[in-house]
Design a protein around this motif. Structure first.
Motif, PDB file in Angstrom:
ATOM      1  N   UNK A 188      34.279  30.183   4.295  1.00  0.00           N
ATOM      2  CA  UNK A 188      34.247  28.738   4.527  1.00  0.00           C
ATOM      3  C   UNK A 188      33.023  28.113   3.868  1.00  0.00           C
ATOM      4  N   UNK A 189      31.858  28.745   4.032  1.00  0.00           N
ATOM      5  CA  UNK A 189      30.636  28.228   3.411  1.00  0.00           C
ATOM      6  C   UNK A 189      30.798  28.137   1.892  1.00  0.00           C
ATOM      7  N   UNK A 190      31.360  29.164   1.310  1.00  0.00           N
ATOM      8  CA  UNK A 190      31.548  29.165  -0.144  1.00  0.00           C
ATOM      9  C   UNK A 190      32.511  28.066  -0.578  1.00  0.00           C
ATOM     10  N   UNK A 191      33.572  27.861   0.194  1.00  0.00           N
ATOM     11  CA  UNK A 191      34.553  26.840  -0.183  1.00  0.00           C
ATOM     12  C   UNK A 191      33.990  25.429  -0.014  1.00  0.00           C
ATOM     13  N   UNK A 192      33.248  25.181   1.058  1.00  0.00           N
ATOM     14  CA  UNK A 192      32.647  23.866   1.247  1.00  0.00           C
ATOM     15  C   UNK A 192      31.756  23.502   0.066  1.00  0.00           C
ATOM     16  N   UNK A 193      31.032  24.500  -0.429  1.00  0.00           N
ATOM     17  CA  UNK A 193      30.143  24.269  -1.573  1.00  0.00           C
ATOM     18  C   UNK A 193      30.942  24.105  -2.867  1.00  0.00           C
ATOM     19  N   UNK A 194      31.937  24.959  -3.070  1.00  0.00           N
ATOM     20  CA  UNK A 194      32.744  24.898  -4.283  1.00  0.00           C
ATOM     21  C   UNK A 194      33.522  23.586  -4.373  1.00  0.00           C
ATOM     22  N   UNK A 195      33.942  23.053  -3.220  1.00  0.00           N
ATOM     23  CA  UNK A 195      34.712  21.810  -3.195  1.00  0.00           C
ATOM     24  C   UNK A 195      33.827  20.566  -3.198  1.00  0.00           C
ATOM     25  N   UNK A 196      32.502  20.761  -3.173  1.00  0.00           N
ATOM     26  CA  UNK A 196      31.590  19.639  -3.182  1.00  0.00           C
ATOM     27  C   UNK A 196      31.475  18.923  -1.849  1.00  0.00           C
ATOM     28  N   UNK A 197      31.941  19.561  -0.776  1.00  0.00           N
ATOM     29  CA  UNK A 197      31.865  18.963   0.556  1.00  0.00           C
ATOM     30  C   UNK A 197      30.458  19.079   1.123  1.00  0.00           C
ATOM     31  N   UNK A 198      29.755  20.146   0.749  1.00  0.00           N
ATOM     32  CA  UNK A 198      28.412  20.373   1.274  1.00  0.00           C
ATOM     33  C   UNK A 198      27.569  21.096   0.242  1.00  0.00           C
ATOM     34  N   UNK A 199      26.268  20.897   0.349  1.00  0.00           N
ATOM     35  CA  UNK A 199      25.314  21.695  -0.413  1.00  0.00           C
ATOM     36  C   UNK A 199      24.955  22.902   0.437  1.00  0.00           C
ATOM     37  N   UNK A 200      24.865  24.062  -0.190  1.00  0.00           N
ATOM     38  CA  UNK A 200      24.612  25.281   0.583  1.00  0.00           C
ATOM     39  C   UNK A 200      23.324  25.187   1.396  1.00  0.00           C
ATOM     40  N   UNK A 201      22.345  24.427   0.915  1.00  0.00           N
ATOM     41  CA  UNK A 201      21.072  24.306   1.637  1.00  0.00           C
ATOM     42  C   UNK A 201      21.217  23.566   2.957  1.00  0.00           C
ATOM     43  N   UNK A 202      22.346  22.853   3.140  1.00  0.00           N
ATOM     44  CA  UNK A 202      22.575  22.105   4.372  1.00  0.00           C
ATOM     45  C   UNK A 202      23.509  22.826   5.340  1.00  0.00           C
ATOM     46  N   UNK A 203      23.870  24.070   5.023  1.00  0.00           N
ATOM     47  CA  UNK A 203      24.777  24.828   5.877  1.00  0.00           C
ATOM     48  C   UNK A 203      24.020  25.911   6.642  1.00  0.00           C
ATOM     49  N   UNK A 204      24.425  26.097   7.886  1.00  0.00           N
ATOM     50  CA  UNK A 204      23.821  27.103   8.756  1.00  0.00           C
ATOM     51  C   UNK A 204      24.933  27.861   9.471  1.00  0.00           C
ATOM     52  N   UNK A 205      24.841  29.181   9.419  1.00  0.00           N
ATOM     53  CA  UNK A 205      25.809  30.028  10.102  1.00  0.00           C
ATOM     54  C   UNK A 205      25.246  30.342  11.488  1.00  0.00           C
ATOM     55  N   UNK A 206      26.057  30.122  12.505  1.00  0.00           N
ATOM     56  CA  UNK A 206      25.590  30.285  13.881  1.00  0.00           C
ATOM     57  C   UNK A 206      26.433  31.334  14.600  1.00  0.00           C
ATOM     58  N   UNK A 207      25.786  32.440  14.973  1.00  0.00           N
ATOM     59  CA  UNK A 207      26.423  33.490  15.758  1.00  0.00           C
ATOM     60  C   UNK A 207      26.178  33.190  17.228  1.00  0.00           C
ATOM     61  N   UNK A 208      27.218  33.303  18.045  1.00  0.00           N
ATOM     62  CA  UNK A 208      27.121  33.036  19.472  1.00  0.00           C
ATOM     63  C   UNK A 208      27.482  34.311  20.229  1.00  0.00           C
TER      64      UNK A 208
END
Length: 223
Positions: free
Chosen positions: A33-53
């Motif tokens: 998902x992180x890779x696709x958001x970046x590839x699609x221009x929806x988000x910059x990778x620097x603004x994404x955070x993966x959260x384990x619960x």
């Protein structure tokens, strides 16, 4: 990740169908998902955070989960993984991307916390949730899984694996999932401040926060 029951449910948004999703492999789903958001221009990778619960007991409740049998969507996962997108422009609200949620996709962070995490709901201590926040650039570089955790003692799959190849870290590590999901309430931050924010951008396994600190942490790093 594994739950005590599985059931199908539809998402509130058709957009979720554009993302790769393999049931019980939330960590890999979020990686892609992180890779696709970046590839699609929806988000910059620097603004994404993966959260384990998770927690030390590997029993964490979340509401509005598609795998639930119940009307309120509650389920007990051993662990779960979501993506939070920091949004710095104007008064934009941070977003939560949860492929297993029946809430809007994405949801705003306040809405997701209120509806899915429900911090006001009193839980027994064994169900208290801990959140490991990992900066996406570090996660995409270092995360690895050979899916060994999804096999039983006889080597059979407990849930069918994705068809694509296993994820290997840039340094050649083949499996380190346990280092992401092993967490304890006694290891959470004492307070949110500059040191913890600096740590999330530099430490491979990020920082641990408690339920009451999740929104506070993202409010702090989005300033």
């Amino acid at each position: 990740m594994m739950a005590s029951n599985l059931d199908s449910a539809s998402s509130n948004s058709s957009d979720v169908s554009q993302f790769q999703h393999t049931p019980s492999y939330c960590e890999e789903n979020v990686y892609l998902l992180c890779k696709k958001l970046c590839a699609d221009g929806v988000a910059d990778v620097s603004d994404l955070f993966v959260v384990f619960i998770s927690n030390e007991n590997k029993h964490i409740p979340l509401w509005h989960q598609k795998a639930s049998h119940r009307a309120d969507g509650i389920i007990i996962w051993d662990y779960h993984v979501i993506c939070i997108q920091r949004r710095k422009e104007g008064k934009a609200v941070d977003l939560v991307w949860d492929l297993d949620s029946s809430l809007p996709f994405p949801s705003t962070l306040p809405s997701y916390v209120s509806e899915s995490i429900r911090p006001s709901f009193e839980l027994f201590s064994e169900f208290q949730r801990v959140f490991r926040i990992v900066h996406a650039p570090l996660f995409l570089r270092y995360f690895a899984s050979d899916r060994r955790h999804m096999k039983d003692s006889e080597g059979n799959w407990t849930s069918p694996p994705p068809e694509y190849q296993v994820l290997v870290a840039e340094d050649g590590t083949v499996h380190n999932l346990n280092e992401y999901i092993n967490m304890s309430t006694k290891d959470v931050l004492e307070d949110v401040g500059d040191d913890s924010v600096n740590a999330v951008f530099t430490k491979q396994f990020g920082v641990l926060v408690g339920e009451s600190q999740l929104e506070q942490f993202f409010s702090y790093i989005s300033r």
